[in-house]
Scaffold this active site. Structure first.
Site, PDB file in Angstrom:
ATOM      1  N   CYS A 178       0.842  -1.214   0.000  1.00 54.82           N
ATOM      2  CA  CYS A 178       0.000   0.000   0.000  1.00 54.82           C
ATOM      3  C   CYS A 178       0.871   1.256   0.000  1.00 54.82           C
ATOM      4  O   CYS A 178       0.547   2.243  -0.672  1.00 54.82           O
ATOM      5  CB  CYS A 178      -0.884   0.040   1.247  1.00 54.82           C
ATOM      6  SG  CYS A 178      -2.011  -1.335   1.392  1.00 54.82           S
TER       7      CYS A 178
HETATM    8  C1  BEZ Z   1       0.715  -4.724   1.904  1.00 59.11           C
HETATM    9  O1  BEZ Z   1       0.288  -3.616   1.611  1.00 59.11           O
HETATM   10  O2  BEZ Z   1       1.893  -4.973   1.781  1.00 59.11           O
HETATM   11  C2  BEZ Z   1      -0.203  -5.790   2.382  1.00 59.11           C
HETATM   12  C3  BEZ Z   1      -1.316  -5.470   3.121  1.00 59.11           C
HETATM   13  C4  BEZ Z   1      -2.137  -6.480   3.594  1.00 59.11           C
HETATM   14  C5  BEZ Z   1      -1.851  -7.797   3.295  1.00 59.11           C
HETATM   15  C6  BEZ Z   1      -0.740  -8.107   2.506  1.00 59.11           C
HETATM   16  C7  BEZ Z   1       0.091  -7.095   2.051  1.00 59.11           C
END
Ligand code: BEZ
Length: 212
Positions: A46
């Protein structure tokens, strides 16, 4: 909750964000909109997506598109995270990130897919037209960062369809030839495309991109 489909009115909502309270439809005004969900604050994928989108904000502005991100964490958490985005991605967040701790928006837009994860949203993207109708829905898993250039590419295609009654072929990119929409009769096409078209088949009518 009914399934949200293309052509439906994008559900309206009022939520707090990093830029204050947002009444979604009012905030969109006459613009196009992109609403995209982020599973959780302080997560790596994100963080990269929000930084990349901030860097491309000028491209969204050029297309009259307002960008709105959502994560189910509260605003105080978002405000702590935005500093990390700027520090690690080299771009400050320049669009609102809404807070959805009660998962109201996540539910309205069906962003939680319980068999993938029952508390975090997947990576949903909704493109909304000036008529507030949903024009595009794409869904990625939490582990795959989205391609922001692809979102811009689809917006270009949607806007060409809205403005010029053309569709875009496989792997189309800005500047490539386009296809006269099937809904346009040959007679109407003659008025819209007076320079004519190539038609290897009567249903496959190819013209240069009209706004180039
Ligand atoms: C991420 O943004 O890296 C992420 C968020 C939730 C689950 C897996 C990855």
């Amino acid at each position: 909750m009914a399934t949200l489909r293309l052509g439906d009115i994008a559900p309206d909502f009022t939520q707090d964000s990093t830029e204050g309270r947002i009444e979604f439809h009012k905030w969109l005004g006459n613009s196009w909109g992109v609403l995209f969900s982020h599973p959780k604050d302080f997560t790596p994928v994100c963080t990269t997506e929000l930084g990349a989108t901030a860097k491309l904000k000028g491209e969204f502005d050029k297309r009259n598109v307002k960008v709105l991100a959502i994560s189910v964490d509260p605003v105080e958490s978002h405000k702590g995270w935005v500093g990390d985005i700027e520090e690690t991605q080299g771009a400050a967040l320049n669009f609102p990130l809404i807070a959805d701790p009660e998962k109201k928006v996540a539910d309205l837009y069906d962003m939680i897919h319980p068999n993938a994860n029952d508390t975090l949203t997947v990576r949903s993207v909704f493109v909304i037209g000036p008529d507030k109708k949903v024009k595009l829905i794409i869904t990625y898993p939490a582990s795959t960062g989205r391609n922001i250039d692809e979102i811009l590419r689809v917006i270009d295609s949607l806007q060409l369809t809205a403005n010029y009654s053309v569709a875009t072929p496989v792997n189309w990119n800005d500047g490539d030839d386009v296809i006269i929409a099937s809904s346009v009769s040959d007679d109407d096409a003659k008025a819209k495309f007076p320079q004519g078209w190539d038609a290897p088949k009567p249903y496959l009518r190819i013209v240069p991109q009209p706004n180039k």
